[in-house]
Design an enzyme around this catalytic site. Structure first.
Site, PDB file in Angstrom:
ATOM      1  N   LYS A  13     -12.253   6.531 -11.643  1.00 36.53           N
ATOM      2  CA  LYS A  13     -12.332   5.263 -12.376  1.00 36.53           C
ATOM      3  C   LYS A  13     -13.222   4.260 -11.633  1.00 36.53           C
ATOM      4  O   LYS A  13     -14.098   3.647 -12.224  1.00 36.53           O
ATOM      5  CB  LYS A  13     -10.936   4.637 -12.541  1.00 36.53           C
ATOM      6  CG  LYS A  13      -9.932   5.501 -13.268  1.00 36.53           C
ATOM      7  CD  LYS A  13      -8.623   4.766 -13.471  1.00 36.53           C
ATOM      8  CE  LYS A  13      -7.873   4.407 -12.211  1.00 36.53           C
ATOM      9  NZ  LYS A  13      -7.329   5.553 -11.453  1.00 36.53           N
ATOM     10  N   ARG A  87      -1.237  -0.366 -15.997  1.00 38.30           N
ATOM     11  CA  ARG A  87      -0.671   0.849 -15.409  1.00 38.30           C
ATOM     12  C   ARG A  87       0.587   1.295 -16.144  1.00 38.30           C
ATOM     13  O   ARG A  87       1.104   2.357 -15.857  1.00 38.30           O
ATOM     14  CB  ARG A  87      -0.235   0.617 -13.964  1.00 38.30           C
ATOM     15  CG  ARG A  87      -1.299   0.452 -12.902  1.00 38.30           C
ATOM     16  CD  ARG A  87      -2.074   1.688 -12.634  1.00 38.30           C
ATOM     17  NE  ARG A  87      -2.107   2.149 -11.283  1.00 38.30           N
ATOM     18  CZ  ARG A  87      -3.159   1.993 -10.453  1.00 38.30           C
ATOM     19  NH1 ARG A  87      -4.234   1.355 -10.815  1.00 38.30           N
ATOM     20  NH2 ARG A  87      -3.131   2.525  -9.266  1.00 38.30           N
ATOM     21  N   ARG A 126     -11.973  11.357   0.198  1.00 37.91           N
ATOM     22  CA  ARG A 126     -12.587  10.068  -0.153  1.00 37.91           C
ATOM     23  C   ARG A 126     -12.696   9.168   1.075  1.00 37.91           C
ATOM     24  O   ARG A 126     -11.763   9.037   1.853  1.00 37.91           O
ATOM     25  CB  ARG A 126     -11.739   9.378  -1.221  1.00 37.91           C
ATOM     26  CG  ARG A 126     -12.248   7.994  -1.578  1.00 37.91           C
ATOM     27  CD  ARG A 126     -11.760   7.567  -2.919  1.00 37.91           C
ATOM     28  NE  ARG A 126     -10.326   7.283  -2.959  1.00 37.91           N
ATOM     29  CZ  ARG A 126      -9.694   6.889  -4.057  1.00 37.91           C
ATOM     30  NH1 ARG A 126     -10.340   6.751  -5.189  1.00 37.91           N
ATOM     31  NH2 ARG A 126      -8.396   6.646  -4.025  1.00 37.91           N
ATOM     32  N   ARG A 159      -8.779   5.116   2.958  1.00 33.50           N
ATOM     33  CA  ARG A 159      -7.711   4.226   2.523  1.00 33.50           C
ATOM     34  C   ARG A 159      -6.385   4.726   3.077  1.00 33.50           C
ATOM     35  O   ARG A 159      -6.149   5.918   3.123  1.00 33.50           O
ATOM     36  CB  ARG A 159      -7.652   4.201   0.990  1.00 33.50           C
ATOM     37  CG  ARG A 159      -8.466   3.091   0.397  1.00 33.50           C
ATOM     38  CD  ARG A 159      -8.595   3.213  -1.077  1.00 33.50           C
ATOM     39  NE  ARG A 159      -7.321   3.371  -1.781  1.00 33.50           N
ATOM     40  CZ  ARG A 159      -7.215   3.373  -3.118  1.00 33.50           C
ATOM     41  NH1 ARG A 159      -8.304   3.240  -3.859  1.00 33.50           N
ATOM     42  NH2 ARG A 159      -6.051   3.514  -3.696  1.00 33.50           N
ATOM     43  N   ARG A 170       1.967   8.502  -5.799  1.00 36.88           N
ATOM     44  CA  ARG A 170       1.081   7.817  -6.752  1.00 36.88           C
ATOM     45  C   ARG A 170       0.931   8.646  -8.026  1.00 36.88           C
ATOM     46  O   ARG A 170       0.874   8.113  -9.126  1.00 36.88           O
ATOM     47  CB  ARG A 170      -0.296   7.574  -6.125  1.00 36.88           C
ATOM     48  CG  ARG A 170      -0.265   6.488  -5.064  1.00 36.88           C
ATOM     49  CD  ARG A 170      -1.467   6.529  -4.151  1.00 36.88           C
ATOM     50  NE  ARG A 170      -2.696   6.146  -4.794  1.00 36.88           N
ATOM     51  CZ  ARG A 170      -3.902   6.449  -4.335  1.00 36.88           C
ATOM     52  NH1 ARG A 170      -4.045   7.154  -3.223  1.00 36.88           N
ATOM     53  NH2 ARG A 170      -4.977   6.056  -4.968  1.00 36.88           N
TER      54      ARG A 170
HETATM   55  P1  AMP Z   1      -5.977   1.959  -6.969  1.00 34.36           P
HETATM   56  O1  AMP Z   1      -6.999   1.271  -6.106  1.00 34.36           O
HETATM   57  O2  AMP Z   1      -6.189   1.698  -8.423  1.00 34.36           O
HETATM   58  O3  AMP Z   1      -5.830   3.423  -6.644  1.00 34.36           O
HETATM   59  O4  AMP Z   1      -4.564   1.277  -6.620  1.00 34.36           O
HETATM   60  C1  AMP Z   1      -4.022   1.381  -5.320  1.00 34.36           C
HETATM   61  C2  AMP Z   1      -2.622   0.789  -5.307  1.00 34.36           C
HETATM   62  O5  AMP Z   1      -2.675  -0.604  -5.656  1.00 34.36           O
HETATM   63  C3  AMP Z   1      -1.661   1.400  -6.302  1.00 34.36           C
HETATM   64  O6  AMP Z   1      -1.068   2.602  -5.826  1.00 34.36           O
HETATM   65  C4  AMP Z   1      -0.629   0.266  -6.442  1.00 34.36           C
HETATM   66  O7  AMP Z   1       0.200   0.187  -5.309  1.00 34.36           O
HETATM   67  C5  AMP Z   1      -1.534  -0.973  -6.429  1.00 34.36           C
HETATM   68  N1  AMP Z   1      -2.006  -1.325  -7.791  1.00 34.36           N
HETATM   69  C6  AMP Z   1      -3.289  -1.269  -8.269  1.00 34.36           C
HETATM   70  N2  AMP Z   1      -3.354  -1.668  -9.542  1.00 34.36           N
HETATM   71  C7  AMP Z   1      -2.076  -1.997  -9.890  1.00 34.36           C
HETATM   72  C8  AMP Z   1      -1.475  -2.461 -11.095  1.00 34.36           C
HETATM   73  N3  AMP Z   1      -2.191  -2.672 -12.213  1.00 34.36           N
HETATM   74  N4  AMP Z   1      -0.130  -2.668 -11.080  1.00 34.36           N
HETATM   75  C9  AMP Z   1       0.610  -2.473  -9.986  1.00 34.36           C
HETATM   76  N5  AMP Z   1       0.116  -2.011  -8.832  1.00 34.36           N
HETATM   77  C10 AMP Z   1      -1.224  -1.778  -8.776  1.00 34.36           C
END
Ligand code: AMP
Length: 219
Positions: A13, A87, A126, A159, A170
């Protein structure tokens, strides 16, 4: 035009939203990056958010709602890509509130389909640039010099939540909470599935085809 990117962790994404942002002038709103920025700021809120991220859990709705509604109130962008939001169904409700504020509709939901094993391979390999955020994959898109960003020489880092254990959590959260959004958006007639297993350039072309917008020819 408002576009949402849906997909499991590691489905690409962020990579796609970044490429298309440059290709056709979209504003890329990435909730994960905004939340990581808050953690890096050292604020009390950031400390609380970090606890959720490091366990692979969703940050509470109240925090996400405030973040998103503030963005929708302040943005002047006409083309917006939402990456990492919504989400779950509750967050889809927040999106509708934000859209009502903008007086806009959700145009497309792009669902990036990638099989589970490929997701894990991508997550474990990554790395990103600690300076500019450019994303690399050590197997398929490695930097020219190991550990160093091609663009600005910044150090490449992993990360904290890109480990096998956190990935499992996740993925569970994704399957339980995010997958129901596929039916929800399909029933609203805005869902478009795209095969996320080909090269980033091919995936970007497929997405451009769905959006029906002209790229600048760089993807
Ligand atoms: P991502 O960078 O999209 O993989 O998100 C990494 C982490 O950020 C996720 O595992 C959640 O802990 C938090 N996170 C990101 N977007 C959201 C969201 N829309 N709602 C809640 N937590 C989020």
């Amino acid at each position: 035009m408002i576009v949402v990117f849906l997909g499991a962790p590691g489905s690409g994404k962020g990579t796609q939203a970044d490429m298309l942002k440059d290709e056709c002038g979209f504003y890329h709103f990435d909730t994960g990056s905004v939340l990581r920025g808050e953690v890096a700021s050292g604020s009390d809120l950031g400390a609380r958010i970090g606890g959720y991220i490091n366990q692979g859990l969703l940050v509470p709705l109240a925090v996400i709602r405030e973040l998103l509604l503030k963005f929708f109130r302040e943005t002047t962008a006409e083309r917006i890509m939402l990456d990492g939001f919504p989400r779950n169904l509750e967050q889809a409700g927040v999106l509708d509130e934000g859209l009502a504020e903008l007086g806009d509709d959700l145009d497309y939901v792009i669902y990036l389909e990638v099989p589970r094993q490929a997701l894990l391979d991508r997550i474990l390999n990554r790395r990103f640039c600690s300076v500019c955020g450019e994303i690399y994959n050590l197997l398929t898109e490695p930097p020219r010099t190991p550990g160093v960003c091609d663009k600005d020489g910044g150090a490449l880092v992993q990360r904290k939540d890109d480990t096998q254990e956190v990935f499992r959590e996740r993925l569970d959260v994704y399957l339980e909470q995010t997958v129901p959004l596929l039916d929800y958006y399909a029933s609203r007639g805005v869902l478009h599935a795209v095969d996320g297993t080909s090269s980033p350039e091919e995936v970007a072309q497929a997405i451009l085809g769905v959006l029906g917008v002209e790229g600048r020819g760089t993807a």
